[in-house]
Design an enzyme around this catalytic site. Structure first.
Site, mmCIF file in Angstrom:
data_model
loop_
_atom_site.group_PDB
_atom_site.id
_atom_site.type_symbol
_atom_site.label_atom_id
_atom_site.label_comp_id
_atom_site.label_asym_id
_atom_site.label_seq_id
_atom_site.Cartn_x
_atom_site.Cartn_y
_atom_site.Cartn_z
ATOM 1 N N SER A 131 -19.746 -5.635 0.879
ATOM 2 C CA SER A 131 -18.662 -6.140 1.734
ATOM 3 C C SER A 131 -19.198 -6.810 2.987
ATOM 4 O O SER A 131 -18.433 -7.206 3.858
ATOM 5 C CB SER A 131 -17.736 -4.990 2.137
ATOM 6 O OG SER A 131 -18.455 -4.005 2.878
ATOM 7 N N ASN A 162 -16.326 6.654 5.723
ATOM 8 C CA ASN A 162 -14.881 6.656 5.482
ATOM 9 C C ASN A 162 -14.085 6.668 6.786
ATOM 10 O O ASN A 162 -13.122 5.910 6.940
ATOM 11 C CB ASN A 162 -14.485 7.864 4.624
ATOM 12 C CG ASN A 162 -15.112 7.812 3.243
ATOM 13 O OD1 ASN A 162 -15.766 6.843 2.891
ATOM 14 N ND2 ASN A 162 -14.931 8.874 2.470
ATOM 15 N N HIS A 184 24.396 -25.198 5.725
ATOM 16 C CA HIS A 184 24.120 -25.803 4.415
ATOM 17 C C HIS A 184 23.469 -27.180 4.566
ATOM 18 O O HIS A 184 23.600 -28.026 3.680
ATOM 19 C CB HIS A 184 25.401 -25.920 3.576
ATOM 20 C CG HIS A 184 26.163 -24.642 3.458
ATOM 21 N ND1 HIS A 184 25.838 -23.654 2.551
ATOM 22 C CD2 HIS A 184 27.230 -24.162 4.165
ATOM 23 C CE1 HIS A 184 26.678 -22.625 2.692
ATOM 24 N NE2 HIS A 184 27.524 -22.917 3.675
ATOM 25 N N SER A 233 -1.494 -42.378 5.961
ATOM 26 C CA SER A 233 -1.533 -42.452 4.501
ATOM 27 C C SER A 233 -2.765 -43.245 4.081
ATOM 28 O O SER A 233 -3.129 -44.238 4.715
ATOM 29 C CB SER A 233 -0.275 -43.145 3.971
ATOM 30 O OG SER A 233 -0.428 -43.523 2.620
ATOM 31 N N LYS A 284 2.587 -45.598 7.576
ATOM 32 C CA LYS A 284 3.096 -44.226 7.579
ATOM 33 C C LYS A 284 2.379 -43.320 8.570
ATOM 34 O O LYS A 284 1.175 -43.441 8.786
ATOM 35 C CB LYS A 284 2.992 -43.607 6.182
ATOM 36 C CG LYS A 284 3.952 -44.207 5.181
ATOM 37 C CD LYS A 284 4.218 -43.271 4.033
ATOM 38 C CE LYS A 284 4.831 -41.967 4.475
ATOM 39 N NZ LYS A 284 4.642 -40.926 3.457
ATOM 40 N N GLU A 295 4.307 -29.687 8.081
ATOM 41 C CA GLU A 295 4.379 -29.293 6.664
ATOM 42 C C GLU A 295 3.519 -28.059 6.398
ATOM 43 O O GLU A 295 3.915 -27.174 5.619
ATOM 44 C CB GLU A 295 3.944 -30.460 5.781
ATOM 45 C CG GLU A 295 4.941 -31.611 5.768
ATOM 46 C CD GLU A 295 4.430 -32.843 5.049
ATOM 47 O OE1 GLU A 295 5.245 -33.734 4.782
ATOM 48 O OE2 GLU A 295 3.214 -32.913 4.758
ATOM 49 N N LYS A 319 -10.927 -5.738 3.310
ATOM 50 C CA LYS A 319 -11.791 -6.661 4.063
ATOM 51 C C LYS A 319 -11.488 -8.115 3.709
ATOM 52 O O LYS A 319 -11.772 -9.017 4.489
ATOM 53 C CB LYS A 319 -13.272 -6.387 3.763
ATOM 54 C CG LYS A 319 -13.718 -4.949 3.916
ATOM 55 C CD LYS A 319 -13.530 -4.423 5.323
ATOM 56 C CE LYS A 319 -14.152 -3.061 5.469
ATOM 57 N NZ LYS A 319 -13.743 -2.099 4.433
#
Length: 475
Positions: free
Chosen positions: A22, A105, A151, A272, A278, A285, A320
């Site tokens: 790990s 532990n 809506h 773009s 654009k 997003e 982890k």
């Protein structure tokens, strides 16, 4: 050759090392493993388990080790192994007593709690900063009216400040959830051992106090398998990212030229590869898509813990893969959302041009009739018929003649001349929590006070400094 804290007859195959190690994840706990080791050593000394010279050598060595920047972590199975073996190379024999009265532990539980405690404080600061950014924009936008949607259809006019303050309320709940995690997170696992406690005079209350935990954990078997604090953290992150995803979606919509409510700074958009005209709202997003990452982390943790018998099992190492990625992603998400908010401009002119639909005031018209003694259900149907009539005849409410109004109800002849003013409509919604300007100004005031109060809460959260632990060994 890899080095271990346990005994084995032969070297593990490389594929097994890759599968079980790990270290690539938990090397992020290096600082916290050292911090916990210093507190543990102090407790061993106070309990007479090791002598002063040994304790001082270990603590001084650990303090020096924190600045060692040439450690080859790939040699080690995990961060605990790295710290102990590197310390042994640094100070010799005393380092071999560091792991007395301790298991990996309870050690890993401690490291994770210390790490999350710091991460949690950072998250609270970042949420607070984001809320301030929303408040700042809302405070300078009190004159802007936009259509409110249900809506995703135009419904009623609202102040855009009121709309922005809706996200403030979501984020305040997020802040509250993260803050409320502290009491459950801030319990000290050291002294639980592998699962059954210790056969040493080890003062768990002392080590808890030294590390500024509220209390030791109550049950050693639960302690070494408990990951509830991490699950809560990830759930809180998921819900926060869900709120931010809603904001991201609205910015995507608002920045579309067909809406044109906001202009996003070029630093938060991309172009773009094919269409030169654009500018894409990529940051917004990605905010919208962010919640999927945290949902995946939560799913991983819950599936790992489901049906896991007491006590520690290696399955828990899967945490982890979550803890560091999730905290870093959350920090970035909160920072970039604030950056987007601070680098976008509300287009007053475009918003004003788009605010031309008097049907947004249909509910106001029904309420007018109710205030003249007509039952709401009847008023609703009357106004519905007025809307249908206007649509069929391509008219707005204000274009109707007295004769046309009279067809539907005589009470309409008592409409004030400025009834269809959007400013007037806004200020009619003056119940507590409504969009009336005085209501929104009051909420801004309350939220500014909230910022002050939460700053004090954050400042009061516990912090531990290694230098203090170095000094404590002489007391």
């Amino acid at each position: 050759m890899a080095q271990f804290l346990w005994s084995g007859k032969e070297e593990l195959p490389d594929i097994v090392k890759e599968f079980t190690y790990s270290i690539e994840d938990d090397k992020n706990l290096f600082y916290y493993d050292i911090l916990g080791g210093m507190a543990h050593t102090l407790t061993l000394y106070r309990g007479g388990i090791i002598d002063y010279d040994e304790a001082k050598s270990i603590i001084d060595g650990l303090y020096k080790l924190k600045d060692k920047n040439d450690i080859n972590f790939s040699l080690y199975e995990d961060v605990h192994t790295a710290v102990e073996i590197e310390l042994t190379a640094l100070i010799g024999e005393p380092a071999k007593k560091l792991h007395t009265a301790r298991s990996r532990n309870d050690q890993v539980s401690l490291d994770e709690r210390l790490y999350l405690r710091d991460s949690l404080k950072e998250v609270l600061n970042l949420i607070r900063d984001l809320i301030k950014a929303f408040l700042d924009l809302a405070g300078v936008s009190l004159d802007i009216i936009v259509p409110g949607f249900t809506h995703l259809q135009p419904a009623q006019p609202v102040l855009i400040s009121h709309h922005l303050l809706a996200y403030v309320e979501m984020l305040k709940r997020d802040f509250s959830r993260f803050y409320s995690l502290f009491p459950r997170l801030n319990e000290c696992p050291l002294g639980s051992g592998a699962l059954a406690g210790l056969d040493f005079p080890y003062d768990r209350f002392l080590v808890s106090e030294v590390l500024r935990f509220d209390t030791p954990t109550n049950n050693s078997m639960d302690t070494v398998t408990d990951r509830d604090y991490l699950i809560e953290y990830i759930f809180d992150a998921l819900l926060t990212s869900t709120h931010i995803s809603r904001f991201g979606e609205e910015i995507v919509i608002w920045s579309n030229p067909l809406f044109g409510f906001v202009k996003i700074s070029s630093g938060y958009t991309t172009g773009s590869s094919m269409m030169p005209q654009k500018r894409n709202p990529d940051v917004a997003e990605l905010l919208r898509g962010s919640s999927g990452e945290f949902l995946g982390y939560l799913d991983l943790l819950l599936v790992t813990l489901k049906g896991l018998p007491l006590t520690y099992n290696r399955d828990l190492q899967m945490d982890k893969k979550v803890i560091f990625r999730a905290s870093r992603s959350l920090h970035i998400l909160l920072e970039v959302t604030r950056g987007l908010l601070e680098n976008m401009e509300l287009d007053r002119e475009k918003i004003c041009k788009n605010l031309n639909d008097e049907f947004l005031l249909a509910t106001d018209l029904a309420d007018f009739l109710v205030n003249r003694g007509i039952p709401f259900r009847d008023s609703h149907h009357i106004v519905r018929d007025v809307v249908f009539y206007c649509q069929e005849n391509k008219k707005t409410f204000s274009q109707l003649s007295e004769e046309e109004w009279r067809k539907f109800n005589e009470e309409f002849l008592n409409l004030p001349d400025d009834f269809f003013s959007f400013d007037k409509a806004i200020n009619r919604r003056d119940t507590y929590g409504g969009t009336g300007r005085s209501c929104v100004e009051y909420q801004l005031l309350l939220n500014r006070k909230w910022l002050e109060e939460t700053r004090r809460l954050i400042d009061a959260l516990p912090e531990v400094y290694m230098e203090d632990l170095v000094n404590m060994i002489g007391k």
